[in-house]
Design a protein around this motif. Sequence first.
Motif, short mmCIF file in Angstrom:
data_model
loop_
_atom_site.label_atom_id
_atom_site.label_comp_id
_atom_site.label_asym_id
_atom_site.label_seq_id
_atom_site.Cartn_x
_atom_site.Cartn_y
_atom_site.Cartn_z
N ALA A 136 0.84 -1.20 0.00
CA ALA A 136 0.00 0.00 0.00
C ALA A 136 0.88 1.25 0.00
CB ALA A 136 -0.92 -0.01 1.20
N ARG A 137 0.47 2.22 -0.78
CA ARG A 137 1.19 3.49 -0.83
C ARG A 137 0.48 4.57 -0.03
NH1 ARG A 137 5.46 1.47 -1.35
NH2 ARG A 137 6.25 0.79 -3.35
N GLN A 138 -0.83 4.36 0.19
CA GLN A 138 -1.62 5.37 0.91
C GLN A 138 -2.84 4.68 1.51
OE1 GLN A 138 -2.86 8.61 -1.61
NE2 GLN A 138 -4.23 9.45 -0.06
N VAL A 139 -3.30 5.19 2.65
CA VAL A 139 -4.55 4.74 3.26
C VAL A 139 -5.29 5.97 3.77
CG1 VAL A 139 -3.47 4.35 5.52
CG2 VAL A 139 -5.61 3.19 4.95
N GLU A 140 -6.62 5.94 3.62
CA GLU A 140 -7.41 7.06 4.12
C GLU A 140 -8.79 6.57 4.49
OE1 GLU A 140 -7.55 9.82 0.85
OE2 GLU A 140 -9.29 8.84 -0.05
N TYR A 141 -9.43 7.33 5.35
CA TYR A 141 -10.82 7.07 5.70
C TYR A 141 -11.69 7.98 4.84
CZ TYR A 141 -15.25 7.00 8.15
OH TYR A 141 -16.58 6.89 8.44
N ASP A 142 -12.56 7.39 4.04
CA ASP A 142 -13.50 8.14 3.20
C ASP A 142 -14.80 8.28 3.99
OD1 ASP A 142 -15.46 8.97 1.39
OD2 ASP A 142 -14.60 7.82 -0.27
N HIS A 143 -14.97 9.44 4.63
CA HIS A 143 -16.12 9.68 5.50
C HIS A 143 -17.43 9.63 4.71
CE1 HIS A 143 -18.53 11.22 8.74
NE2 HIS A 143 -18.91 12.25 8.01
N GLN A 144 -17.42 10.13 3.48
CA GLN A 144 -18.64 10.16 2.66
C GLN A 144 -19.20 8.76 2.43
OE1 GLN A 144 -20.23 12.85 1.53
NE2 GLN A 144 -18.76 14.30 2.38
N ARG A 145 -18.31 7.81 2.15
CA ARG A 145 -18.74 6.43 1.86
C ARG A 145 -18.58 5.49 3.05
NH1 ARG A 145 -15.78 4.31 -3.16
NH2 ARG A 145 -13.99 5.14 -2.07
N ASN A 146 -18.02 6.00 4.16
CA ASN A 146 -17.75 5.20 5.35
C ASN A 146 -16.90 3.97 4.99
OD1 ASN A 146 -17.79 4.56 8.11
ND2 ASN A 146 -19.52 3.18 7.83
N LEU A 147 -15.76 4.23 4.35
CA LEU A 147 -14.85 3.17 3.92
C LEU A 147 -13.41 3.53 4.26
CD1 LEU A 147 -16.23 2.43 0.34
CD2 LEU A 147 -16.45 0.95 2.35
N ILE A 148 -12.64 2.51 4.66
CA ILE A 148 -11.19 2.65 4.74
C ILE A 148 -10.69 2.27 3.35
CG2 ILE A 148 -9.06 1.82 5.81
CD1 ILE A 148 -10.90 3.24 7.81
N VAL A 149 -9.94 3.16 2.70
CA VAL A 149 -9.50 2.92 1.33
C VAL A 149 -7.97 2.81 1.30
CG1 VAL A 149 -9.55 3.73 -1.06
CG2 VAL A 149 -11.45 4.29 0.48
N PHE A 150 -7.50 1.71 0.70
CA PHE A 150 -6.08 1.47 0.52
C PHE A 150 -5.75 1.67 -0.95
CE2 PHE A 150 -7.43 -0.97 4.14
CZ PHE A 150 -6.42 -0.74 5.07
N TYR A 151 -4.70 2.41 -1.23
CA TYR A 151 -4.22 2.64 -2.59
C TYR A 151 -2.89 1.91 -2.74
CZ TYR A 151 -7.68 6.36 -2.36
OH TYR A 151 -8.86 7.06 -2.20
N PHE A 152 -2.80 1.03 -3.73
CA PHE A 152 -1.63 0.19 -3.89
C PHE A 152 -0.66 0.71 -4.94
CE2 PHE A 152 -4.82 -2.51 -1.99
CZ PHE A 152 -4.11 -3.05 -0.94
N ALA A 153 0.57 0.24 -4.84
CA ALA A 153 1.63 0.67 -5.74
C ALA A 153 1.30 0.37 -7.20
CB ALA A 153 2.95 -0.02 -5.34
N ASN A 154 0.51 -0.68 -7.45
CA ASN A 154 0.19 -1.06 -8.83
C ASN A 154 -1.01 -0.29 -9.39
OD1 ASN A 154 -2.02 -2.24 -7.63
ND2 ASN A 154 -1.44 -4.34 -8.13
#
Length: 150
Positions: free
Chosen positions: A35-53
């Motif tokens: 993972a290159r980044q992680v964030e909490y998306d309050h609008q969708r109530n999701l933890i989102v992981f962004y990967f290197a690929n």
Amino acid sequence: MARNWTIDFNEEAIADQIAQAKETAIAEENAGPCARQVEYDHQRNLIVFYFANGSQFAVPPDLIQGLQGATVEQLNNVWLDRAGLSVHWPSLDADFSILSLVQGIFGTKAWMAEIGRQGGKQTSEAKRKSSRENGQKGGRPKGSVKVVKI
């Protein structure tokens, strides 16, 4: 009794240690999803992981053990380790391997069993239809038991 430790700090030894650390980091990165980044998306109530690929993975926080009921501030207080292989919520004392989360392992065995029980309690039109069809056939199919003599 005190021990006298001698450590040989020379350029060659330090260069070897740096090279070995770089090789270890590359091997760890290649071992699993990075993972290159992680964030909490309050609008969708999701933890989102962004990967290197370039791919993304998102999961509701209530599925992850220790995150249910957390405040927006607590969910935003998240960081990845340097290699991008684990995620940490320090204010919630919650730590997970990225690979486990991607594989759908959101907590301990007991936590996962409880999620399964909750999912089994859900009703839907498809479940009702299947139940009716099985009822017309005499109920749930009987399991067969094999007896093996040794």
